[in-house]
Design an enzyme around this catalytic site. Structure first.
Site, PDB file in Angstrom:
ATOM      1  N   GLU A   1       4.756   0.465  -5.420  1.00  0.00           N
ATOM      2  CA  GLU A   1       4.342   1.720  -4.705  1.00  0.00           C
ATOM      3  C   GLU A   1       4.948   3.061  -4.859  1.00  0.00           C
ATOM      4  OE1 GLU A   1       1.729   0.857  -3.299  1.00  0.00           O
ATOM      5  OE2 GLU A   1       1.906  -1.675  -4.327  1.00  0.00           O
TER       6      GLU A   1
ATOM      7  N   MET B   1       1.010  -1.468  -0.171  1.00  0.00           N
ATOM      8  CA  MET B   1       0.076  -0.433  -0.195  1.00  0.00           C
ATOM      9  C   MET B   1       0.686   1.243   0.408  1.00  0.00           C
ATOM     10  SD  MET B   1      -3.150   0.900  -0.101  1.00  0.00           S
ATOM     11  CE  MET B   1      -2.640   3.264   0.318  1.00  0.00           C
TER      12      MET B   1
HETATM   13  N1  B3K Z   1      -3.953   0.552  -3.659  1.00  0.00           N
HETATM   14  C1  B3K Z   1      -2.916  -0.312  -3.281  1.00  0.00           C
HETATM   15  C2  B3K Z   1      -4.575  -1.796  -3.349  1.00  0.00           C
HETATM   16  C3  B3K Z   1      -5.499  -1.453  -2.114  1.00  0.00           C
HETATM   17  C4  B3K Z   1      -6.510  -2.408  -2.182  1.00  0.00           C
HETATM   18  C5  B3K Z   1      -7.495  -2.324  -1.630  1.00  0.00           C
HETATM   19  N2  B3K Z   1      -8.569  -3.380  -1.406  1.00  0.00           N
HETATM   20  C6  B3K Z   1      -2.393  -1.289  -3.487  1.00  0.00           C
HETATM   21  C7  B3K Z   1      -1.515  -0.983  -5.034  1.00  0.00           C
HETATM   22  O1  B3K Z   1      -2.007  -0.925  -6.178  1.00  0.00           O
HETATM   23  O2  B3K Z   1      -0.627  -0.564  -5.218  1.00  0.00           O
HETATM   24 ZN    ZN Z   2      -1.058  -0.037  -6.605  1.00  0.00          ZN
END
Ligand code: B3K
Ligand code: ZN
Length: 892
Positions: free
Chosen positions: A305, A270
Site C-alpha cells: 500500500e 487500500m
Molecule cells: N487497490 C486495492 C484493491 C481495491 C479492490 C477493489 N475491489 C488494494 C491494493 O491492491 O492494494
Molecule cells: Zn495494490
C-alpha cells in the site's frame, strides 16, 4: 440496466474508451456525519475537455438521495438534467462549471462495504474501484484527477477522531456537542483514492526522518485495546519508506501518513492517498495472536500500500482496463521489498518459491478457466471481479520479465523515465512498456502480447548433444492454449534464464552462438521470441543436464522430459535454488500422479526408496537454510496435483498425497524427530527470518510426525499446543491435532484443545478466524460439520473475514470434502453465494468463483455443479458481480 431475473450482464469494452467530457479541477466536500443519515455537500469546479467527443456533463451515482443540484449558482430543476440508472447527464452545460451537489446517504444500511459504511460504530470509506459514486454524484473514473478539500463534522463523543486524505488544516468545536476537522490533500488524485474515517480510535505515532531531512508524522490507528498490536505495522511502514528511497529514489511526498485498521473490510487494504485503510488482519500482530505468516503478510501489505503512493497514486490508471499498470508493478515492488529485507540468496529464493506457488496454483488455474483474461483485459461486466491473480500476480511476473531482460540498473532507468514522463498523470500499460523500451533502447514491441493475450504459455524442450562437435542444442517450442474469446495466440517474448550442469552437478561455462558477449558465463538469459527456436552451445565436453527457467524467469509451463536421475542431480546440486526446489516438485508430482492413477485401478500403493532417500538427504543437510528445507520437503498441494489431470478425482488425489506423507514419515521418523528437536526457538518470540525458518521446519516435521503417529508423537503435538509461547507454534500444533486420525481418547483430547483455544481467544476476532479456518480445512470436516459451524454464535456471513475463514476455506481449500460425491458441497455453496449476494456482492462473487473449473471434474460431479450454478444464475436480484461469474462459468 440491472438484471432482475435473467442474466444479461452488459460488458464494458476497452476499445470504447472516451475521454471525459469535463475535467474537475477542485473538489470541496462537506460531510455531516452520522451512522444512519449522512449529508454530503460537494462543490466541483469543472471545465470542458475540448478534446473529448463526449459533449454532455456526465456523472455517476449509486444509492444516493439527491437533495440539491446547483450549476453556476442556479438551482437545477428536474427538467435540466436526466438520471438514467446510475448516470446523471446535463446537456448543453457551459465550458466552465461550478457544480454544487448535496446528497443524503445511509452508511449503516450499506452492507456492501463499498462507499461510506459503518463498522462497529465507526464510519469508513472504500472507494476503489467505483465506491465514490455511492457518496456523491461524480465523474467517478480514474482519469479525472482533482484536488480535494474536505470538511468533516460530527458528534464529538461518537466520532472523536475525524480523518481524511492529506494534511489537517483546521479543527475545532461546533455547537450541540459537535466538532469539525478540515483536511486538504495537496496532490491531484482520482476519486477512487478518496477516504475518510470517523469514530473512536486510538493511534501509535512517530516522527520519521525522510532522506531529504524532512520529518513526516506516521500514525497507525486502531480500536481501543489494540495498541499492543501495532508495533510491527509501524516498523513495516518505516522499512517501506526507507526501501523506496533506497531502491527507487522515491520519497514520501506528504507530511503525514496514516494507516487505519478495521475489522470489516472486503479485501486486504487500500492505498488511499495519505490515509491507507487496512483490514485488521494486515495490521494487528503480537506474538500471542499472530503467526509468522501473519507477520510476513503485514510487512508485505503495508509495503504494497505504501509503494502505491508512487505506483498508483502519483501515476495512476487511465481506465480500469489498465489496472495491472499499478497492481502488477506494485506487487513486483512488494515482492522485491520482502526479498531485500531477508537479503540472503536462499532467503530470496524462499520468497520467490512462495510467490510462484501461489501463481501456479491460483493464477494458472484462472488462466485455464472461464474467467481467463489478459493482464490488460478487453472487457468486463463488473470491474471488482477483475482484481484477480492475473492482474496482480501475473502482472507482477510481467514486470519481473522487464527486470530480467533489462537487468537491475536497466530496470531502474526505465522506472526513472516512467516517473519523469508521467508524474501526475493517468496512463496506460503501454506507457510503462514505452518507458522501459525507450530507456534501454530495446525493442519491446512483441512483449506487448503479455498484456493482450490470456492463457499460460507452454514451452517444450528438446535437446541434442553432439559429442564429436562438443555442441549442445536446446530447441524450445512455445504454444498457448485458447482462452475465452481468444482462439489463436501469437508467440510471446519469453526470457529463459538457464545454465548447464555437468555430471557432478557443477555449472559449466556457456558459449552460446546467439550471445557472444556473455561467453563464459554460467547463467544466461536466452530469449525465445519465435514459435520454435534452437540455441546452440559450444565447448560442451560431455552431455549436460539443462537447468531452465531459473528463478522462474517467465510465467510459463515448462514441458521437459527429465529422468529421475537428472532431477536428482538438479535437486541436490543446482546452483539456482529455485530450480533445486523445482526438481523436487517434479519428482514428487510424478509419483503423486502415478499413485492417484494406481488408486483408481485399485492396485496396491508403494513409494520408492530412492525418492525417500533424496528427501532424507535434504532434510538432514545442515548447510541448507531450514526455510528452504521446509519448502523442499513440502509436497505439491492437492490443487497443484489436480492441474496435472484432465479429469480431477479429488478423493484419489487426497488419498495418494496422504499415502506419500505417511510413507515418508514411516521411513524418516527419526530424522523428522531430530529436525523437530534441533529447530526449537526458546526464549522471547522473534519474527526474524532465522527464527521463522526454524519454526517452519520444526512445524513441518511435527505435521509429518502425526501422519504415522504413536502415543508419543501425539503427546508431542499436544504438549506443544499447551506450552506454546507464540501463536505460530500453538496453531501449528492445533492443526496437527485437528487433522490427526487417532484413537477415541486422542480424538477427545484434540476436541478439547479446540474448545480451549476458542475460550482463550474468544475476544480476538483474528484468532477466532483461525479457529474456523482450521476446522474448515481439516480433512475430517464434511459438509454437515460446516453447517454445524455456521450455527456457532461466533459465525456470521456479514463480516468478510469470518465468511472467508469458514466458507471460502472449505470451498477452496478442502477439495476432497467440498467435492463430496452427492453434491452436498455444491448445494451449500449455492445457498451461501445467494445469501451473500444480498449482503455483499463483491464477497459473493469471490465465492462464486469456487466452481470456475467445474468442467474438469467427472461427469457425475459436473451434473451437480451445473445444477448449483444454474440455481445461482436463476436467483432474483442477482448482482452483476455474481451474474458475470456464474454466466461465464455456465458458458464454459
Ligand atoms: N487497490 C486495492 C484493491 C481495491 C479492490 C477493489 N475491489 C488494494 C491494493 O491492491 O492494494
Ligand atoms: Zn495494490
Amino acid at each position: 440496466m440491472r438484471n432482475d431475473t435473467v442474466i444479461t450482464p452488459q460488458a464494458i469494452l476497452r476499445q470504447e474508451y472516451v475521454a471525459p467530457g469535463y475535467w474537475v479541477d477542485t473538489v470541496e466536500m462537506g460531510f455531516d456525519l452520522d451512522l444512519k443519515s449522512t449529508l454530503v455537500a460537494n462543490r466541483m469546479v469543472m471545465r470542458r475537455n475540448h478534446a473529448s467527443t463526449e459533449k454532455d456533463l456526465v456523472l455517476s451515482g449509486e444509492s444516493l438521495k439527491l437533495v440539491q443540484l446547483r450549476l453556476n449558482g442556479v438551482k437545477l430543476k428536474k427538467a435540466d438534467y436526466q438520471i438514467d440508472g446510475e448516470t446523471l447527464r446535463i446537456s448543453n452545460a457551459p465550458d466552465e462549471v461550478t457544480l454544487e451537489i448535496t446528497t443524503q446517504i445511509q452508511p449503516s444500511k450499506n452492507t456492501s462495504l463499498s462507499g461510506l459504511y459503518a463498522s462497529k460504530g465507526n464510519l469508513i470509506t472504500q472507494c476503489e474501484a467505483e465506491g465514490f459514486r455511492k457518496i456523491t454524484w461524480f465523474p467517478d473514473r480514474p482519469d479525472v484527477m482533482a484536488k480535494y478539500t474536505v470538511m468533516l463534522r460530527a458528534d464529538k463523543k461518537k466520532f472523536p477522531v475525524l480523518l481524511s486524505n492529506g494534511n489537517l488544516i483546521d479543527e475545532g468545536d461546533l455547537d450541540d456537542g459537535r466538532h469539525f476537522a478540515k483536511w486538504e490533500d495537496p496532490f491531484k488524485k482520482p476519486s477512487y483514492l478518496f477516504a475518510l474515517v470517523a469514530g473512536t480510535l486510538v493511534c501509535q505515532e512517530e516522527k520519521f526522518k525522510l532522506k531529504s531531512g524532512r520529518k513526516a508524522l506516521l500514525q497507525v490507528w486502531v480500536e481501543e485495546g489494540n495498541l499492543d498490536k501495532t508495533q510491527h505495522a509501524m516498523d513495516s511502514l518505516k522499512k517501506s519508506i526507507r526501501w523506496d528511497e533506497e531502491r527507487f529514489g522515491l520519497e514520501l511526498d506528504l507530511d503525514r501518513f496514516m494507516i487505519v485498521a478495521t475489522g470489516d473490510f472486503n479485501m486486504g487494504a487500500m492505498e488511499n492517498k495519505g490515509l491507507n485503510i487496512f483490514n485488521t488482519k494486515y495490521v494487528l500482530a503480537n506474538s500471542s495472536i499472530a503467526t509468522d505468516i501473519d507477520y510476513a503478510g503485514i510487512e508485505s501489505v503495508v509495503g504494497h500500500e505504501y509503494f502505491h503512493n508512487w505506483t498508483g497514486n502519483r501515476v495512476t490508471c487511465r481506465d480500469w482496463f489498465q489496472l495491472s499498470l499499478k497492481e502488477g508493478l506494485t506487487v513486483f515492488r512488494d515482492q522485491e521489498f520482502s526479498a531485500d529485507l531477508v537479503g540472503t540468496t536462499t532467503g530470496r529464493a524462499v520468497k520467490r518459491i512462495e510467490d510462484v506457488r501461489v501463481l501456479r496454483q491460483v493464477q494458472f488455474s484462472e488462466d485455464a478457466g472461464p474467467m481467463a483474461h489478459p493482464v490488460r483485459p478487453d472487457s468486463f461486466v463488473e470491474i471488482n471481479n477483475f482484481y484477480t491473480v492475473t492482474i496482480y500476480e501475473k502482472g507482477a511476473e510481467v514486470v519481473r520479465m522487464y527486470y530480467t531482460l533489462l537487468g537491475h540498473d536497466g530496470f531502474r532507468k526505465g522506472m526513472d523515465l516512467y516517473f519523469e514522463r508521467h508524474d501526475g498523470q493517468a496512463v496506460e500499460c503501454d506507457d510503462f512498456r514505452a518507458a522501459m523500451a525507450d530507456s534501454s533502447g530495446r525493442d519491446l514491441t512483441q512483449f506487448e502480447r503479455w498484456y493482450s493475450q490470456a492463457g499460460t504459455p507452454r514451452v517444450s524442450v528438446v535437446t541434442a548433444y553432439d559429442a564429436e562437435a562438443q555442441t549442445y542444442d536446446i530447441k524450445l517450442t512455445q504454444s498457448c492454449p485458447a482462452t475465452p474469446g481468444q482462439e489463436k495466440k501469437l508467440p510471446f517474448h519469453i526470457p529463459v534464464a538457464m545454465g548447464l550442469l555437468d555430471a557432478e552437478g557443477k555449472d559449466i561455462p556457456l558459449y552460446c552462438d546467439d550471445y557472444p558477449a556473455q561467453a563464459g558465463a554460467t547463467n544466461l538469459v536466452i530469449e525465445l521470441t519465435a514459435a520454435s527456436q534452437t540455441f546452440r552451445f559450444n565447448k560442451v565436453a560431455s552431455e549436460p543436464v539443462p537447468s531452465l527457467l531459473r528463478n522462474f524467469s517467465a510465467p510459463v509451463v515448462l514441458d521437459i522430459d527429465y529422468t529421475d536421475e537428472e532431477l536428482g542431480l538438479l535437486f541436490a546440486n543446482d546452483s539456482d535454488p529455485f530450480n533445486r526446489w523445482e526438481a523436487g516438485q517434479r519428482l514428487a508430482t510424478r509419483r503423486l500422479v502415478k499413485l492417484t492413477k494406481v488408486l483408481q485401478t485399485g492396485e496396491e500403493l508403494s513409494l520408492d526408496d530412492w525418492f525417500i532417500n533424496a528427501l532424507r538427504n535434504t532434510l538432514n543437510d545442515e548447510s541448507l537454510d531450514p526455510a528452504f528445507r521446509e519448502l523442499m520437503l513440502t509436497l505439491p498441494s492437492e490443487a497443484m496435483i489436480a492441474e496435472a489431470f484432465d479429469v480431477v478425482d479429488p478423493q484419489a488425489i487426497h488419498t495418494a498425497r496422504q499415502f506419500v506423507r505417511a510413507t515418508i514419515t514411516r521411513h524418516l521418523k527419526a530424522d523428522l524427530l531430530h529436525a523437530y528437536e534441533t529447530h526449537q526457538t526458546p526464549g522471547k518470540y522473534r519474527p526474524d527470518a532465522a527464527s521463522m525458518a526454524k519454526r517452519s521446519l520444526k512445524n513441518l516435521a511435527l505435521s509429518y510426525l502425526l501422519e504415522w503417529a504413536d502415543e508419543s508423537t501425539f503427546d508431542l503435538a499436544h504438549l506443544q499446543f499447551k506450552e506454546a509461547a507464540n501463536m505460530t507454534d500453538r496453531l501449528a500444533a492445533l492443526a496437527a491435532l485437528t487433522n490427526f486420525n487417532g484413537t477415541e481418547k486422542q480424538q477427545k483430547k484434540s476436541e478439547k484443545a479446540l474448545r480451549r483455544f476458542f475460550k482463550d481467544f474468544k475476544k480476538e476476532d483474528l484468532v477466532i478466524d483461525k479457529w474456523f479456518m482450521l476446522q474448515a480445512t481439516a480433512h475430517t470436516t464434511d459438509v454437515e460439520k460446516v453447517r454445524e459451524l455456521m450455527q456457532h454464535p461466533a459465525f456470521t456471513l456479514t463480516n468478510p473475514n469470518r465468511a472467508r475463514s469458514l466458507v471460502f476455506n472449505f470451498c477452496n481449500a478442502n477439495p476432497s470434502r467440498f467435492h463430496a460425491a452427492d453434491g452436498s458441497g455444491y448445494a451449500l455453496w449455492a445457498e451461501l453465494v445467494i445469501a451473500l449476494n444480498k449482503i455483499n456482492p463483491q464477497v459473493a462473487a469471490r465465492l462464486a468463483r469456487s466452481l470456475d473449473r467445474w468442467k474438469k471434474y467427472p461427469v457425475g460431479l459436473q451434473a451437480h455443479m451445473k445444477l448449483a450454478l444454474q440455481k445461482v444464475a436463476a436467483t432474483k436480484k442477482l448482482s452483476k458481480d455474481v451474474a458475470e461469474v456464474v454466466s461465464k462459468a455456465l458458458a464454459a
